[in-house]
Design a protein around this motif. Structure first.
Motif, short mmCIF file in Angstrom:
data_model
loop_
_atom_site.label_atom_id
_atom_site.label_comp_id
_atom_site.label_asym_id
_atom_site.label_seq_id
_atom_site.Cartn_x
_atom_site.Cartn_y
_atom_site.Cartn_z
N LEU A 169 48.58 19.55 46.31
CA LEU A 169 48.66 21.12 46.37
C LEU A 169 49.70 21.72 45.34
O LEU A 169 49.52 22.57 44.59
CB LEU A 169 49.30 21.66 47.73
CG LEU A 169 48.19 21.50 48.65
CD1 LEU A 169 48.54 22.17 50.03
CD2 LEU A 169 46.73 22.29 48.57
N TYR A 215 52.23 8.96 56.17
CA TYR A 215 53.21 9.60 55.45
C TYR A 215 52.85 9.70 53.94
O TYR A 215 52.84 10.67 53.18
CB TYR A 215 54.68 8.86 55.45
CG TYR A 215 55.61 9.21 56.68
CD1 TYR A 215 55.75 10.46 57.11
CD2 TYR A 215 55.94 8.26 57.46
CE1 TYR A 215 56.33 10.75 58.23
CE2 TYR A 215 56.80 8.41 58.74
CZ TYR A 215 56.97 9.96 59.06
OH TYR A 215 57.53 10.19 60.20
N PHE A 226 38.42 24.24 43.60
CA PHE A 226 39.49 23.58 44.52
C PHE A 226 39.00 23.74 45.90
O PHE A 226 39.36 22.48 46.28
CB PHE A 226 40.70 24.92 44.60
CG PHE A 226 41.67 24.71 45.50
CD1 PHE A 226 42.59 23.63 45.04
CD2 PHE A 226 41.69 25.39 46.55
CE1 PHE A 226 43.93 23.21 46.03
CE2 PHE A 226 42.81 25.13 47.41
CZ PHE A 226 43.70 24.18 47.13
N PRO A 227 38.10 24.52 46.53
CA PRO A 227 37.92 24.26 47.84
C PRO A 227 37.15 23.01 48.08
O PRO A 227 37.40 22.43 49.12
CB PRO A 227 36.95 25.44 47.95
CG PRO A 227 37.04 26.60 47.08
CD PRO A 227 37.63 25.69 45.98
N TYR A 228 36.12 22.63 47.10
CA TYR A 228 35.59 21.20 47.18
C TYR A 228 36.53 20.11 47.04
O TYR A 228 36.54 19.06 47.71
CB TYR A 228 34.33 21.41 46.54
CG TYR A 228 33.29 22.50 46.64
CD1 TYR A 228 32.69 22.62 48.04
CD2 TYR A 228 33.43 23.55 45.62
CE1 TYR A 228 31.79 23.84 48.29
CE2 TYR A 228 32.43 24.69 46.13
CZ TYR A 228 31.98 24.75 47.13
OH TYR A 228 30.91 25.71 47.24
N TRP A 256 48.28 21.58 41.65
CA TRP A 256 47.26 22.86 41.43
C TRP A 256 48.14 24.08 41.36
O TRP A 256 47.96 24.92 40.50
CB TRP A 256 46.45 22.87 42.75
CG TRP A 256 44.97 22.24 42.73
CD1 TRP A 256 44.84 20.98 43.14
CD2 TRP A 256 43.99 22.66 42.12
NE1 TRP A 256 43.67 20.78 42.81
CE2 TRP A 256 43.01 21.67 42.11
CE3 TRP A 256 43.48 23.70 41.18
CZ2 TRP A 256 41.65 21.78 41.57
CZ3 TRP A 256 42.30 23.79 40.75
CH2 TRP A 256 41.43 22.82 40.90
N TYR A 297 48.61 14.59 49.76
CA TYR A 297 48.07 15.92 49.95
C TYR A 297 48.95 17.03 49.55
O TYR A 297 48.41 17.93 48.78
CB TYR A 297 47.60 16.10 51.52
CG TYR A 297 47.26 17.34 51.89
CD1 TYR A 297 46.00 17.76 51.56
CD2 TYR A 297 48.08 18.34 52.44
CE1 TYR A 297 45.58 19.12 52.00
CE2 TYR A 297 47.63 19.50 52.90
CZ TYR A 297 46.38 20.04 52.48
OH TYR A 297 45.86 21.30 52.95
N PHE A 298 50.13 17.16 49.77
CA PHE A 298 50.98 17.90 49.39
C PHE A 298 51.27 18.04 47.91
O PHE A 298 51.45 19.18 47.25
CB PHE A 298 52.35 18.06 50.17
CG PHE A 298 52.22 18.46 51.58
CD1 PHE A 298 51.91 20.00 51.83
CD2 PHE A 298 51.99 17.77 52.94
CE1 PHE A 298 51.51 20.50 53.40
CE2 PHE A 298 51.66 18.19 54.03
CZ PHE A 298 51.55 19.57 54.12
N PHE A 317 41.09 15.89 51.38
CA PHE A 317 41.41 15.59 52.81
C PHE A 317 40.79 14.61 53.52
O PHE A 317 41.14 13.98 54.42
CB PHE A 317 41.39 17.11 53.36
CG PHE A 317 42.07 17.24 54.76
CD1 PHE A 317 42.97 17.44 54.99
CD2 PHE A 317 40.89 17.03 55.80
CE1 PHE A 317 43.58 17.55 56.18
CE2 PHE A 317 41.33 17.31 57.16
CZ PHE A 317 42.82 17.28 57.18
N ILE A 367 39.77 19.91 47.42
CA ILE A 367 40.88 19.76 48.51
C ILE A 367 40.06 19.29 49.63
O ILE A 367 40.61 18.38 50.60
CB ILE A 367 41.55 21.07 48.51
CG1 ILE A 367 42.88 20.67 49.47
CG2 ILE A 367 40.83 22.06 49.65
CD1 ILE A 367 43.95 20.04 48.59
N ILE A 368 38.81 19.90 50.00
CA ILE A 368 38.16 19.41 51.02
C ILE A 368 37.85 17.67 51.24
O ILE A 368 37.80 16.96 52.05
CB ILE A 368 36.67 20.12 51.34
CG1 ILE A 368 37.23 21.64 52.04
CG2 ILE A 368 35.94 19.25 52.54
CD1 ILE A 368 35.93 22.45 51.92
#
Lengths: 478, 108
Positions: free
Chosen positions: B81, B71, B45-47, B84, B77-78, B53, B49-50
């Motif tokens: 999340l 927008y 997840f960290p990699y 996930w 992005y949201f 982003f 989402i980075i």
């Protein structure tokens, strides 16, 4: 017993509400500072707000000296943005922000892991905290219940009552009425509120820094020292040692020959022709810079493993040290050429970049020397060199380069490219104006300077308080 | 015309959802133990989402901070999340008890 438990729960609730209030205020300030504004004083104020939010939520961590140091560096970069709104200062401010957040998540990790943790916290800290897995209880940590009704009450009820009282007092006192009427809240709109939401999300992410667990764990486990491997074989190492000695001896001989010719060239050619010098610098410096990187890679390859523990590696080590020292001399010779180039043709960002690169090369060579001497691994090199790069970035961010480039080119350089100075950022505008007034410049140049000056003064005069720069204060003095 | 716009928006939304869903599922399929969702979350997840982003930010900058682009990528992005979150919430419940099962229950 029950009383003390109740007290603890009440204290916790108070703390959570306080925290929420801080985040809420932070979000409103975030939108006030940045919505529709360019960078200026606002980035410094944001640094102060960030530090306040971090301090309130991580008080114990702020006893650590490293955290205090990195907090100060973060503030320094914020101030640099205020003093000279340069791209380097803005980048340094962002890097310092990620470093500080990463350091708060794990004090002992390397600086590049701090950057990763800082970035991750900023992007998804809130989400991670809500879905992190508790190893002890073997289940996802439950989300704490938020009392939305209470939150609504503490925000809206006092606000409505205050508004009613403002209406009452307005009728009672004309001066008070005048003050209230002068408050303009027209800047608040849907987008402003969405921006405030973004601010709230940002502060929710960063207030309790988190870490990328696999990377941080690996980093904490990895030490700086090199260890002897199980495949330690003397005959094999003897061959490797011989190969290393021959290779580095030849490279030493080559670099000595190169340095002799190079230094002779530098000493004998006092007044170098522009065309010769330009080709020398452009083609030569790139090649030499590449040679230094390759030199470090070769040394890392030769001293990558068990050869460090081989008893008869003293000659190889000495040769490596000599090669490093000769490479440092090579860097100095490049720096001299670059300085001469700057003297003849003026200072530019590219030429400053070469000097910064050479500084980092010297650091790289010295750390390679330390690595070989103290039998360290490649992670040691990476850790030290990334730290050095960070320090160079912070120092570079504190200097107003555009001002110094202009000042040097006007007062010390033998020749310069005037259009280059005009194309630089507004940081040199006041200096250009001074030069136009004191030196006999061509009419075209004066016209260009005046055009840039007028445009900049207009920008400064129309700056809102969030966008204020140090130049605004200078303008007020004039 | 309005129907066409609504259809286009629906189509774009659906495609976005499908692409993100597949990309997240790929991480679980590629992992050694796809059922252990927490370990996949920790490791990937960290990699993920980075990188996501960074891609969103790159597009926003590329399109000169155009409002619609801002927008759209904020929604991307949201939405990521959210997907996930639903993936993690659907993880099978673990045995909360740490008591060791008796191997020989009939022993005296």
């Amino acid at each position: 017993m029950i009383h003390s438990e109740l007290n603890v729960t009440n204290k916790n609730n108070k703390y959570i509400h306080m925290k929420k209030l801080f985040l809420f205020i932070g979000a409103l300030l975030f939108s006030t500072l940045f919505y529709g504004k360019s960078i200026g004083l606002n980035l410094f104020l944001f640094s102060v707000i960030t530090l306040t939010v971090l301090y309130v939520n991580n008080k114990d961590d702020f006893r650590n000296k490293r955290i205090l140091l990195y907090s100060s560096l973060y503030l320094v970069t914020g101030l640099s943005v205020f003093f000279h709104d340069s791209l380097v200062a803005i980048i340094a401010n962002f890097v310092a922000f990620f470093t500080l957040i990463g350091l708060l998540s794990e004090h002992k990790s390397s600086i590049y892991v701090n950057w990763l943790n800082g970035l991750y916290t900023t992007i998804a800290g809130f989400f991670h905290r809500n879905f992190s897995f508790n190893e002890a209880t073997q289940e996802v940590e439950p989300k704490k219940e938020i009392d939305y009704l209470h939150l609504f009450k503490i925000i809206f009820i006092p606000s409505i009552i205050v508004i009613v009282f403002i209406g009452l007092y307005q009728n009672g006192n004309p001066l008070f009425s005048k003050i209230i009427e002068s408050i303009d809240l027209g800047f608040i709109n849907i987008q402003w509120l969405l921006f405030a939401g973004l601010g709230y999300y940002l502060f929710s992410n960063i207030h309790k820094p988190i870490e990328v667990e696999p990377a941080t764990e690996l980093d904490l486990k990895t030490g700086n020292s090199l260890n002897k491997t199980e495949g330690f074989s003397i005959p094999k190492l003897k061959q490797e040692n011989q190969l290393g000695i021959i290779l580095i001896s030849m490279l030493n001989a080559l670099i000595v020959l190169f340095l002799i010719t190079d230094i002779t060239f530098l000493i004998t050619n006092d007044d170098v022709r522009a065309s010769v010098f330009s080709s020398q610098v452009h083609s030569g410096i790139n090649a030499l810079i590449a040679s230094i990187v390759i030199a470090i890679i070769i040394l890392l390859y030769v001293f990558r493993g068990d050869i460090n523990f081989y008893k008869e590696n003293k000659i190889l080590k000495r040769l490596a040290f000599i090669w490093i020292i000769l490479n440092v001399i090579l860097v100095l010779s490049i720096a001299t050429k670059n300085s001469q180039y700057i003297y003849y043709f003026g200072l530019t960002y590219k030429r400053i970049g070469v000097l910064a690169y050479l500084t980092l090369s010297v650091v790289g060579l010295i750390t390679t020397l330390l690595k070989i001497d103290q039998i360290k691994n490649i992670w040691y090199l990476l850790r030290l060199n990334t730290k050095a790069a960070f320090v160079v970035l912070i120092i570079a961010s504190t200097v107003n380069w555009d001002y110094h480039i202009t000042n040097y080119n006007f007062n010390y350089a033998k020749s310069m490219d005037f259009n280059y100075l005009i194309d630089l950022s507004n940081n040199n505008t006041f200096l250009l104006k001074e030069q136009a007034e004191s030196k006999g410049l061509a009419n075209d140049s004066i016209m260009l300077i005046n055009k840039k000056y007028r445009k900049y003064v207009y920008e400064l005069r129309t700056n809102s308080w969030q966008e204020l720069q140090y130049d605004n204060l200078k303008l007020d003095k004039k | 015309m309005i129907a066409l716009i609504v259809f286009a928006l629906f189509f774009i939304g659906l495609m976005t959802f499908v692409i993100i869903r597949i990309s997240i599922s790929c991480l679980f399929w590629a992992s050694k133990n796809p059922k252990d969702k927490q370990s996949v979350f920790k490791a990937c997840f960290p990699y993920y989402i980075i990188i996501l982003f960074a891609i969103c930010l790159a597009f926003i900058i590329k399109f000169d901070k155009n409002e619609i682009v801002v927008y759209y990528f904020s929604i991307v992005y949201f939405l990521t999340l959210f997907i996930w979150r639903s993936e993690l919430k659907s993880s099978p419940k673990k045995n909360k008890s740490f008591a060791v099962e008796p191997n020989h229950p009939k022993l005296p």
